[in-house]
Write a protein that holds these residues in place. Sequence first.
Motif, PDB file in Angstrom:
ATOM      1  N   VAL A 220       0.776  -1.287   0.115  1.00 38.78           N
ATOM      2  CA  VAL A 220       0.313  -0.269  -0.619  1.00 38.78           C
ATOM      3  C   VAL A 220       0.636   1.040   0.210  1.00 38.78           C
ATOM      4  CG1 VAL A 220      -1.758   1.520   1.526  1.00 38.78           C
ATOM      5  CG2 VAL A 220      -1.441  -0.947   0.987  1.00 38.78           C
ATOM      6  N   GLU A 221       1.858   1.441   0.572  1.00 34.42           N
ATOM      7  CA  GLU A 221       3.150   2.273   1.098  1.00 34.42           C
ATOM      8  C   GLU A 221       3.556   2.498  -0.602  1.00 34.42           C
ATOM      9  OE1 GLU A 221       3.114   4.578   3.707  1.00 34.42           O
ATOM     10  OE2 GLU A 221       1.397   3.546   4.181  1.00 34.42           O
ATOM     11  N   ILE A 222       4.137   1.212  -0.934  1.00 32.37           N
ATOM     12  CA  ILE A 222       5.001   1.502  -2.327  1.00 32.37           C
ATOM     13  C   ILE A 222       3.602   2.005  -3.476  1.00 32.37           C
ATOM     14  CG2 ILE A 222       5.513  -0.042  -4.742  1.00 32.37           C
ATOM     15  CD1 ILE A 222       5.811  -2.173  -2.073  1.00 32.37           C
ATOM     16  N   GLU A 223       2.396   1.672  -2.947  1.00 29.75           N
ATOM     17  CA  GLU A 223       1.747   2.551  -4.050  1.00 29.75           C
ATOM     18  C   GLU A 223       1.443   3.901  -4.390  1.00 29.75           C
ATOM     19  OE1 GLU A 223      -1.737   0.781  -5.943  1.00 29.75           O
ATOM     20  OE2 GLU A 223      -1.218   0.826  -7.471  1.00 29.75           O
ATOM     21  N   LYS A 224       1.432   4.057  -3.143  1.00 30.94           N
ATOM     22  CA  LYS A 224       1.328   5.787  -1.962  1.00 30.94           C
ATOM     23  C   LYS A 224       3.164   6.435  -2.777  1.00 30.94           C
ATOM     24  CE  LYS A 224       0.030   5.264   1.963  1.00 30.94           C
ATOM     25  NZ  LYS A 224      -1.082   5.112   3.489  1.00 30.94           N
ATOM     26  N   ALA A 225       3.547   5.590  -3.199  1.00 32.25           N
ATOM     27  CA  ALA A 225       5.111   6.680  -3.022  1.00 32.25           C
ATOM     28  C   ALA A 225       5.571   7.002  -4.406  1.00 32.25           C
ATOM     29  CB  ALA A 225       5.969   5.619  -2.231  1.00 32.25           C
ATOM     30  N   ILE A 226       4.626   5.654  -5.240  1.00 28.17           N
ATOM     31  CA  ILE A 226       4.733   6.213  -6.649  1.00 28.17           C
ATOM     32  C   ILE A 226       5.189   7.786  -7.208  1.00 28.17           C
ATOM     33  CG2 ILE A 226       4.416   5.498  -9.289  1.00 28.17           C
ATOM     34  CD1 ILE A 226       3.764   2.211  -7.792  1.00 28.17           C
ATOM     35  N   THR A 227       5.419   7.953  -8.050  1.00 28.29           N
ATOM     36  CA  THR A 227       6.061   9.493  -9.231  1.00 28.29           C
ATOM     37  C   THR A 227       5.967   9.415 -10.280  1.00 28.29           C
ATOM     38  OG1 THR A 227       8.182   9.896  -8.455  1.00 28.29           O
ATOM     39  CG2 THR A 227       6.758  10.491  -6.637  1.00 28.29           C
ATOM     40  N   PRO A 228       6.375   9.870 -11.324  1.00 29.93           N
ATOM     41  CA  PRO A 228       5.980   9.720 -12.036  1.00 29.93           C
ATOM     42  C   PRO A 228       8.151   9.281 -12.718  1.00 29.93           C
ATOM     43  CG  PRO A 228       5.003  11.634 -12.223  1.00 29.93           C
ATOM     44  CD  PRO A 228       5.439  11.795 -10.973  1.00 29.93           C
ATOM     45  N   ARG A 229       8.416   9.778 -12.436  1.00 32.12           N
ATOM     46  CA  ARG A 229      10.189   9.494 -11.718  1.00 32.12           C
ATOM     47  C   ARG A 229      10.140   7.894 -11.289  1.00 32.12           C
ATOM     48  NH1 ARG A 229       9.415  14.378 -10.389  1.00 32.12           N
ATOM     49  NH2 ARG A 229      10.151  14.178  -7.906  1.00 32.12           N
ATOM     50  N   THR A 230       8.796   7.312 -10.324  1.00 36.40           N
ATOM     51  CA  THR A 230       9.708   5.743  -9.525  1.00 36.40           C
ATOM     52  C   THR A 230       9.628   4.728 -11.353  1.00 36.40           C
ATOM     53  OG1 THR A 230       8.379   6.083  -8.298  1.00 36.40           O
ATOM     54  CG2 THR A 230       8.738   4.632  -8.464  1.00 36.40           C
ATOM     55  N   ARG A 231      11.628   4.139 -10.900  1.00 32.92           N
ATOM     56  CA  ARG A 231      11.995   2.773 -12.499  1.00 32.92           C
ATOM     57  C   ARG A 231      11.928   1.774 -11.119  1.00 32.92           C
ATOM     58  NH1 ARG A 231      14.842   3.937 -15.874  1.00 32.92           N
ATOM     59  NH2 ARG A 231      15.004   1.749 -16.189  1.00 32.92           N
ATOM     60  N   ALA A 232      11.873   1.415 -10.262  1.00 27.45           N
ATOM     61  CA  ALA A 232      11.982   0.302  -9.879  1.00 27.45           C
ATOM     62  C   ALA A 232      11.384   0.568  -8.369  1.00 27.45           C
ATOM     63  CB  ALA A 232      13.649  -0.346  -9.979  1.00 27.45           C
ATOM     64  N   ILE A 233      11.722  -0.608  -7.698  1.00 29.40           N
ATOM     65  CA  ILE A 233      11.326  -1.404  -6.499  1.00 29.40           C
ATOM     66  C   ILE A 233      11.876  -1.878  -5.932  1.00 29.40           C
ATOM     67  CG2 ILE A 233       9.844  -2.444  -5.251  1.00 29.40           C
ATOM     68  CD1 ILE A 233       7.226  -1.794  -6.773  1.00 29.40           C
ATOM     69  N   ILE A 234      13.114  -1.976  -4.971  1.00 30.91           N
ATOM     70  CA  ILE A 234      13.652  -3.479  -4.070  1.00 30.91           C
ATOM     71  C   ILE A 234      12.960  -4.037  -2.983  1.00 30.91           C
ATOM     72  CG2 ILE A 234      15.513  -4.473  -3.601  1.00 30.91           C
ATOM     73  CD1 ILE A 234      16.790  -1.166  -4.544  1.00 30.91           C
ATOM     74  N   PRO A 235      12.041  -4.612  -3.376  1.00 32.59           N
ATOM     75  CA  PRO A 235      11.326  -5.571  -1.402  1.00 32.59           C
ATOM     76  C   PRO A 235      12.188  -6.333  -1.267  1.00 32.59           C
ATOM     77  CG  PRO A 235      10.349  -6.292  -4.147  1.00 32.59           C
ATOM     78  CD  PRO A 235      11.464  -5.398  -4.174  1.00 32.59           C
ATOM     79  N   VAL A 236      12.917  -6.306   0.456  1.00 31.25           N
ATOM     80  CA  VAL A 236      13.739  -6.830   0.908  1.00 31.25           C
ATOM     81  C   VAL A 236      12.858  -8.071   1.491  1.00 31.25           C
ATOM     82  CG1 VAL A 236      15.282  -6.837   2.666  1.00 31.25           C
ATOM     83  CG2 VAL A 236      14.970  -5.115   1.159  1.00 31.25           C
ATOM     84  N   HIS A 237      13.075  -9.430   1.319  1.00 30.58           N
ATOM     85  CA  HIS A 237      12.843 -10.376   2.229  1.00 30.58           C
ATOM     86  C   HIS A 237      13.198  -9.823   3.871  1.00 30.58           C
ATOM     87  CE1 HIS A 237      10.705 -11.178  -1.274  1.00 30.58           C
ATOM     88  NE2 HIS A 237      11.940 -11.470  -1.673  1.00 30.58           N
ATOM     89  N   ALA A 266      16.883 -14.774   2.574  1.00 34.07           N
ATOM     90  CA  ALA A 266      15.712 -14.898   2.764  1.00 34.07           C
ATOM     91  C   ALA A 266      15.958 -16.397   1.980  1.00 34.07           C
ATOM     92  CB  ALA A 266      14.754 -14.524   2.174  1.00 34.07           C
ATOM     93  N   HIS A 267      16.991 -16.884   1.486  1.00 34.33           N
ATOM     94  CA  HIS A 267      17.574 -17.921   0.267  1.00 34.33           C
ATOM     95  C   HIS A 267      16.384 -18.703   0.661  1.00 34.33           C
ATOM     96  CE1 HIS A 267      21.054 -16.524   2.281  1.00 34.33           C
ATOM     97  NE2 HIS A 267      21.592 -16.518   0.834  1.00 34.33           N
ATOM     98  N   GLY A 268      15.931 -19.666  -0.422  1.00 29.40           N
ATOM     99  CA  GLY A 268      14.728 -20.303  -0.106  1.00 29.40           C
ATOM    100  C   GLY A 268      13.455 -20.015   0.805  1.00 29.40           C
TER     101      GLY A 268
END
Length: 476
Positions: A220-237, A266-268
């Motif tokens: 939910v926070e990812i989507e709120k933070a998106i702007t026209p300049r957003t290019r990538a997301i790095i989710p961390v497990h 988070a291998h595996g």
Amino acid sequence: MIEKLLCERSKTLLEAMRVINQSGKGAAFIVDNDRKLCGILTDGDIRRLLLSNHSLDEPIQGHLNPEPVFARKEERYEDVIKKLTPKIFIIPIVDKDMKVVDYIDFRKNVHVPIVSPNMSGNELSYLVDAFLSTWISSSGHYIGKFETDFSRYCGCSHGVATSSGTTALHLALLACGIKEGDEVIVPDLTFAATINCVLYAKATPVLVDVERDSWCIDPVEIEKAITPRTRAIIPVHLYGQPCDMEKIMAIAKRHNLIVIEDCAQAHGSEFGGKRVGGFGDVGCFSFFGNKVITTGEGGMCVTNSKELYEKMQVFRDHGMSRSKKYWHEVIGFNYRMTNLQAAIGVAQLERIDAILRDRERVERMYRKGLGELEFIELQRDDLKNRKKITWLVSVLLNNDKRDIYVSRLKEKAIDARSFFYPLSHMEIYKKYTYSNKVSTEIASKGINLPTGVDLDESRIEEICRCFTSSTIGVSS
Ligand SMILES: *Cc1c(COP(=O)(O)O)cnc(C)c1O
């Protein structure tokens, strides 16, 4: 146990020496006939008395320090620790009448590390094989084998072994074309390498909050933070828990974003029955000494994209053309893994199932020992679609006493750790904050417990007891 350490003050130095000798603690607590503390004698004290011509027949009485160091039963542990000096290693605990009821011995501690690598398989023999082959740099057959085996383990078609998890992340960003002016969304709660690699690529990190239940980046926070300049997301497990990859991939698709998974912890682990690393464009792993499997230092990018695979190979090797030696078309790096490291990695990977099972067994023992305590919140292992693995056993302490427990464990030489600080709390990263409410809460409560697979049940029970006893008077 405490009885063995007591000696009445009417006795002689010889008697005190007997108590010191028999208790094996190097000290005796001197008490009156009501058991009230009058002083402490150590074997060093008696040695010094003998050297200045006193006799063992003399009564203890005249040789006591009028102000012995002691702790009161209700005293806070961190205040007791402050009384330690290189000479004072054993502290009696007294009740309100000054009667000795217990003690703390700071010497009996055997260090319990947070994790230790398990190298009991073919690690040494493959390493020697690589060594004897003379292929000790970054050519040699273990590299290719490790890349093939590990990428297959992650359900991916290609692997690029690197010098570390950090360089794997940087390599992935480079290959994906992340550059100055791009925004990259990163969770606020993670190890700093996740944000640093975005800064290496001269892009702008955007720190977003995590989910309360999984502690991982919140879609939910990812989507709120998106702007026209957003290019990538790095989710961390994080701490072995997979992110909600279904929601994250849907957002990425909707907004045409690159996804680079940081799988260093988070291998595996699995989401929806599929292992992490293969959801996004690139999955990045670390094989540092404290990770699930290790090569000493090392990392790997896994991908299903042939194009990204080839780009990563070029960037890893000084940007040198794959077809024309010493011809450089991009500014690359030397991010290669050595064949020696890969040899260890191949052997580690052969046993990854057993390694994960062992770690899970350790976690189960902690869950048994701590699960009943109402202030302890175990890491969730029942989230829909998610199958976490055990990296470090992680719990939240919901009683505002986290730091007290960490120092209590530390004084018992038990290497417990507080969670990572939220990145947004640090001066150098502050300006990239988008949201951090939940990460702030979790970071203040979280603790990692020793997760070495050589821990036996009694050791884990001992660690759990540090949470169950409410006063400092625990010594046995
Ligand atoms: C360990 C870790 C890294 C970095 O890996 P290194 O091999 O130490 O460079 C990156 N991200 C996370 C989440 C990590 O835990």
